[in-house]
Design a protein around this motif. Structure first.
Motif, mmCIF file in Angstrom:
data_model
loop_
_atom_site.group_PDB
_atom_site.id
_atom_site.type_symbol
_atom_site.label_atom_id
_atom_site.label_comp_id
_atom_site.label_asym_id
_atom_site.label_seq_id
_atom_site.Cartn_x
_atom_site.Cartn_y
_atom_site.Cartn_z
ATOM 1 N N ASN A 63 0.845 -1.193 0.000
ATOM 2 C CA ASN A 63 0.000 0.000 0.000
ATOM 3 C C ASN A 63 0.877 1.239 0.000
ATOM 4 O O ASN A 63 2.013 1.212 0.469
ATOM 5 C CB ASN A 63 -0.890 0.031 1.248
ATOM 6 N N GLN A 64 0.318 2.335 -0.499
ATOM 7 C CA GLN A 64 1.003 3.622 -0.399
ATOM 8 C C GLN A 64 0.078 4.577 0.350
ATOM 9 O O GLN A 64 -1.135 4.528 0.190
ATOM 10 C CB GLN A 64 1.351 4.161 -1.779
ATOM 11 N N PRO A 65 0.635 5.423 1.181
ATOM 12 C CA PRO A 65 -0.211 6.365 1.924
ATOM 13 C C PRO A 65 -0.703 7.503 1.029
ATOM 14 O O PRO A 65 -0.033 7.897 0.073
ATOM 15 C CB PRO A 65 0.719 6.887 3.021
ATOM 16 N N HIS A 66 -1.882 7.991 1.340
ATOM 17 C CA HIS A 66 -2.451 9.151 0.655
ATOM 18 C C HIS A 66 -3.089 10.038 1.709
ATOM 19 O O HIS A 66 -3.889 9.574 2.517
ATOM 20 C CB HIS A 66 -3.509 8.730 -0.366
ATOM 21 N N THR A 67 -2.736 11.320 1.708
ATOM 22 C CA THR A 67 -3.354 12.283 2.615
ATOM 23 C C THR A 67 -4.552 12.893 1.904
ATOM 24 O O THR A 67 -4.418 13.489 0.834
ATOM 25 C CB THR A 67 -2.355 13.380 3.031
ATOM 26 N N VAL A 68 -5.722 12.717 2.501
ATOM 27 C CA VAL A 68 -6.972 13.172 1.898
ATOM 28 C C VAL A 68 -7.021 14.696 1.863
ATOM 29 O O VAL A 68 -6.758 15.358 2.865
ATOM 30 C CB VAL A 68 -8.177 12.622 2.689
ATOM 31 N N ILE A 91 -9.779 0.677 -2.570
ATOM 32 C CA ILE A 91 -9.306 1.592 -1.514
ATOM 33 C C ILE A 91 -10.060 1.309 -0.224
ATOM 34 O O ILE A 91 -9.467 1.260 0.857
ATOM 35 C CB ILE A 91 -9.462 3.058 -1.961
ATOM 36 N N ALA A 92 -11.369 1.095 -0.333
ATOM 37 C CA ALA A 92 -12.166 0.781 0.860
ATOM 38 C C ALA A 92 -11.686 -0.519 1.502
ATOM 39 O O ALA A 92 -11.582 -0.617 2.725
ATOM 40 C CB ALA A 92 -13.646 0.692 0.503
ATOM 41 N N ASP A 93 -11.361 -1.526 0.685
ATOM 42 C CA ASP A 93 -10.890 -2.806 1.217
ATOM 43 C C ASP A 93 -9.553 -2.679 1.945
ATOM 44 O O ASP A 93 -9.268 -3.432 2.864
ATOM 45 C CB ASP A 93 -10.733 -3.838 0.095
ATOM 46 N N ALA A 94 -8.728 -1.748 1.513
ATOM 47 C CA ALA A 94 -7.394 -1.590 2.102
ATOM 48 C C ALA A 94 -7.407 -0.770 3.391
ATOM 49 O O ALA A 94 -6.370 -0.606 4.033
ATOM 50 C CB ALA A 94 -6.453 -0.937 1.092
ATOM 51 N N ASN A 95 -8.569 -0.263 3.769
ATOM 52 C CA ASN A 95 -8.683 0.580 4.964
ATOM 53 C C ASN A 95 -9.798 0.062 5.861
ATOM 54 O O ASN A 95 -10.799 -0.457 5.375
ATOM 55 C CB ASN A 95 -9.002 2.020 4.534
ATOM 56 N N PRO A 96 -9.640 0.200 7.170
ATOM 57 C CA PRO A 96 -10.657 -0.319 8.094
ATOM 58 C C PRO A 96 -11.868 0.613 8.224
ATOM 59 O O PRO A 96 -12.015 1.314 9.221
ATOM 60 C CB PRO A 96 -9.887 -0.436 9.412
ATOM 61 N N VAL A 110 -4.949 10.192 6.662
ATOM 62 C CA VAL A 110 -4.049 9.393 5.831
ATOM 63 C C VAL A 110 -4.687 8.022 5.632
ATOM 64 O O VAL A 110 -5.025 7.338 6.602
ATOM 65 C CB VAL A 110 -2.651 9.258 6.469
ATOM 66 N N ILE A 111 -4.886 7.654 4.373
ATOM 67 C CA ILE A 111 -5.460 6.361 4.040
ATOM 68 C C ILE A 111 -4.481 5.571 3.182
ATOM 69 O O ILE A 111 -3.537 6.134 2.634
ATOM 70 C CB ILE A 111 -6.810 6.509 3.302
ATOM 71 N N ASP A 112 -4.705 4.271 3.101
ATOM 72 C CA ASP A 112 -3.858 3.410 2.273
ATOM 73 C C ASP A 112 -4.473 3.246 0.891
ATOM 74 O O ASP A 112 -5.677 3.048 0.755
ATOM 75 C CB ASP A 112 -3.718 2.020 2.909
ATOM 76 N N ILE A 113 -3.626 3.328 -0.114
ATOM 77 C CA ILE A 113 -4.011 3.057 -1.489
ATOM 78 C C ILE A 113 -3.253 1.798 -1.890
ATOM 79 O O ILE A 113 -2.024 1.775 -1.861
ATOM 80 C CB ILE A 113 -3.621 4.211 -2.447
ATOM 81 N N PRO A 114 -3.968 0.717 -2.253
ATOM 82 C CA PRO A 114 -3.257 -0.505 -2.632
ATOM 83 C C PRO A 114 -2.503 -0.328 -3.945
ATOM 84 O O PRO A 114 -3.010 0.291 -4.885
ATOM 85 C CB PRO A 114 -4.373 -1.547 -2.758
ATOM 86 N N LEU A 115 -1.299 -0.852 -3.989
ATOM 87 C CA LEU A 115 -0.520 -0.833 -5.218
ATOM 88 C C LEU A 115 -1.033 -1.932 -6.135
ATOM 89 O O LEU A 115 -1.621 -2.911 -5.678
ATOM 90 C CB LEU A 115 0.963 -1.055 -4.907
ATOM 91 N N ALA A 116 -0.821 -1.800 -7.421
ATOM 92 C CA ALA A 116 -1.258 -2.814 -8.380
ATOM 93 C C ALA A 116 -0.703 -4.172 -7.975
ATOM 94 O O ALA A 116 0.485 -4.313 -7.728
ATOM 95 C CB ALA A 116 -0.799 -2.450 -9.781
#
Length: 128
Positions: A63-68, A91-96, A110-116
Motif C-alpha cells: 500500500n502507499q499512503p495518501h493524505t486526503v 481503496i475501501a478494502d485496504a482501509n478499516p 491518511v489512508i492506504d491506497i493498494p498498489l497494483a
C-alpha cells in the motif's frame, strides 16, 4: 421467433461462467444455490470476506499512503490511482472502514491506497 433468454440463463449454460467481470469486487466470490420448496434454484453471491488488515505485517508494503484533501471522494481517488472510478472498492478494502464515505470525509486523514497486484482480487492482482 425464438425468445431471448435472460443473461443469467445464458451464464448457466457456460461451465465455469461467473456473473461478475474481473474488475468487480465480487468476481472471486463464491456463487451459492438455494433450492426453494418447489425445486426452483436461486443463485446468489455468498459473503465476500476480507483478510484481516495488519498495518505492520508483511503485506504493509503493498500500500502507499495518501493524505486526503478537501473535496476528495473515493471514486475520484480510484480514477487517479487506478484509471477507473469504479475501483473505489479497492481503496475501501485496504482501509478499516464500514462506509466508503469515511475514507474522505475528513481532510488530512491518511489512508492506504493498494498498489497494483497488492490486494487479493484487486484489479492489478495477477493471481487468478
Amino acid at each position: 421467433m425464438a425468445e431471448t433468454e435472460p443473461y443469467e440463463n445464458a451464464l448457466d449454460a457456460i461451465p465455469g461462467a461467473h456473473p461478475y467481470p474481473r474488475t468487480s469486487r465480487y468476481h472471486d466470490a463464491e456463487i451459492g444455490i438455494h433450492r426453494q420448496p418447489d425445486g426452483t434454484e436461486v443463485r446468489y453471491t455468498k459473503r465476500r470476506l476480507l483478510p484481516p488488515l495488519d498495518p505492520t505485517g508483511p503485506d504493509s508494503d503493498l500500500n502507499q499512503p495518501h493524505t486526503v484533501g478537501a473535496g476528495e471522494r473515493p471514486d475520484l481517488l480510484a480514477q487517479r490511482y487506478f484509471g477507473d472510478p469504479s475501483q473505489w472498492w479497492q481503496i475501501a478494502d485496504a482501509n478499516p472502514v464500514l462506509d466508503p464515505g469515511e475514507l474522505t470525509d475528513e481532510a488530512g486523514r491518511v489512508i492506504d491506497i493498494p498498489l497494483a497486484g497488492g490486494f487479493p482480487g484487486g484489479r492489478g492482482d495477477r493471481r487468478v
